[in-house]
Design a protein around this motif. Sequence first.
Motif, PDB file in Angstrom:
ATOM      1  N   THR A  85     -13.403   4.909  11.869  1.00 53.25           N
ATOM      2  CA  THR A  85     -14.752   5.204  11.395  1.00 53.25           C
ATOM      3  C   THR A  85     -15.090   4.363  10.168  1.00 53.25           C
ATOM      4  OG1 THR A  85     -14.192   6.968   9.813  1.00 53.25           O
ATOM      5  CG2 THR A  85     -14.340   7.587  12.139  1.00 53.25           C
ATOM      6  N   GLU A 138     -10.884  -1.532  11.879  1.00 57.29           N
ATOM      7  CA  GLU A 138     -12.290  -1.513  12.248  1.00 57.29           C
ATOM      8  C   GLU A 138     -12.932  -0.418  11.415  1.00 57.29           C
ATOM      9  OE1 GLU A 138     -15.070  -1.095  16.273  1.00 57.29           O
ATOM     10  OE2 GLU A 138     -12.959  -0.551  16.313  1.00 57.29           O
ATOM     11  N   LEU A 186     -16.691   4.458  15.193  1.00 61.99           N
ATOM     12  CA  LEU A 186     -16.650   3.125  15.790  1.00 61.99           C
ATOM     13  C   LEU A 186     -15.839   3.114  17.078  1.00 61.99           C
ATOM     14  CD1 LEU A 186     -16.075   1.107  12.494  1.00 61.99           C
ATOM     15  CD2 LEU A 186     -18.233   1.578  13.646  1.00 61.99           C
ATOM     16  N   THR A 187     -14.658   3.695  17.037  1.00 63.14           N
ATOM     17  CA  THR A 187     -13.773   3.763  18.205  1.00 63.14           C
ATOM     18  C   THR A 187     -12.998   5.068  18.164  1.00 63.14           C
ATOM     19  OG1 THR A 187     -13.504   1.350  18.244  1.00 63.14           O
ATOM     20  CG2 THR A 187     -11.892   2.635  19.474  1.00 63.14           C
ATOM     21  N   THR A 233     -14.645   7.005  23.183  1.00 66.55           N
ATOM     22  CA  THR A 233     -15.537   6.944  22.019  1.00 66.55           C
ATOM     23  C   THR A 233     -16.794   7.793  22.181  1.00 66.55           C
ATOM     24  OG1 THR A 233     -14.730   4.703  21.599  1.00 66.55           O
ATOM     25  CG2 THR A 233     -16.742   5.384  20.458  1.00 66.55           C
ATOM     26  N   GLN A 234     -17.460   7.690  23.329  1.00 66.29           N
ATOM     27  CA  GLN A 234     -18.744   8.373  23.476  1.00 66.29           C
ATOM     28  C   GLN A 234     -18.592   9.881  23.415  1.00 66.29           C
ATOM     29  OE1 GLN A 234     -21.793   6.853  23.390  1.00 66.29           O
ATOM     30  NE2 GLN A 234     -22.359   8.994  23.063  1.00 66.29           N
ATOM     31  N   ALA A 257      -9.586   4.980  25.723  1.00 62.24           N
ATOM     32  CA  ALA A 257     -10.784   4.952  24.881  1.00 62.24           C
ATOM     33  C   ALA A 257     -11.744   6.057  25.316  1.00 62.24           C
ATOM     34  CB  ALA A 257     -11.463   3.591  24.979  1.00 62.24           C
ATOM     35  N   GLU A 267      -9.732   7.012  20.271  1.00 59.64           N
ATOM     36  CA  GLU A 267      -8.654   6.778  21.228  1.00 59.64           C
ATOM     37  C   GLU A 267      -7.835   8.050  21.442  1.00 59.64           C
ATOM     38  OE1 GLU A 267      -7.714   2.090  20.045  1.00 59.64           O
ATOM     39  OE2 GLU A 267      -6.379   3.702  19.388  1.00 59.64           O
TER      40      GLU A 267
END
Length: 371
Positions: free
Chosen positions: A225, A77, A109-110, A172-173, A170, A112
């Motif tokens: 990213t 991703e 993007l994500t 991410t934020q 996850a 973890e």
Amino acid sequence: MLGTVLLLLALTQPGCPSPAGTASQRAEALKRLLEVFGIEDPPPPPAHPKQPPQYMVDLFNTVANADGVTKNPDVLEGNTVRSFLDKTHGEKMRFLFVLSSVAKNEKILTAELHLFRLWPRATHGPKRHHFCQVSVYQILDKTEPDSPEGQKLLATRLLSLQGSGWEVFAITQAVRDWTEDESSNQGLLVTVHGLGGSMLEDLAVQFASSGDHHESKRPMLVLFTDDGRRGASLPMAGFPGGSCAPAQLSVPKLTGPRSTRSLDRLQPCQRHPLSVDFEEIGWSGWIISPRGYNAYHCKGSCPFPLGENMRPTNHATVQSIINALKLSEGVSSPCCVPDKLYSINLLYFDDDENVVLKQYDDMVAGSCGCH
């Protein structure tokens, strides 16, 4: 990029003459090559021998073949994967990751959190619980991380009390917040509760920490990213990885046996090897994989008439006819250039000794044609 590599390899061949300006040319070529790879200066090799996280090695092997060429383009991703190891010392359920190497232009993007769960230790007495709730909190105030005001829930999951292996959460934020405001990065807190909300004993579920367990099990943050770098969709005539035969060679007069013999001696447009050796360039200290790759380059003539084996575009066919018949002054023959380009992947240590997997577009000439 291929033109830069050609120049660089020519300047690094053993036994090559060293005319005036060669050193400055080599320096300029290396500078251009760094720009292609999006790196300002080559990172120094790790101070001590380090093993990259197995997750990153496995991801590289899933995405790319042994020489780095992408084999599964839909796995990643974005075009960059960064791994960060926990910077706390001896903390059991608190973790801190330093993200200073993330570029400002990278889009998160994500994100973890990877934690290695240890086998539970044997406990005495009847087991009243079979599952637990594991929660991950962003620490807002490190002076009061256990208070409701000092934390923010990011992820929660039910886990069996039996088992071992990697658990992924996850977050991410939170990482996006940290990259926008570095001072907001106070770390993460992980808690384990029973289904009724009661705190379980410390031995019920344990995760490997940075100081007490093997490095391969250290807590890790993984970011997917994208830095916005994209290659050209199609090569154009004059692409630095290709070649154009001189005009006088590409307009043979097919009127006699001598001209025919001259045409036979001209090599048609085709792909040729072009080895890029990172050790020879001086980059082997920080690049983990691959040790080098075959970029290939295109060379040869595009004589009239262009056959299908030369993969000509319609424009190249028309240009070839105009050139051969001298219908317009100053029109050269088509050029032999890459008409398919593949991406490659590098696994390397960055300036902070974090391991990065990065994908670069348009790095290998997949096939050649007359354009």
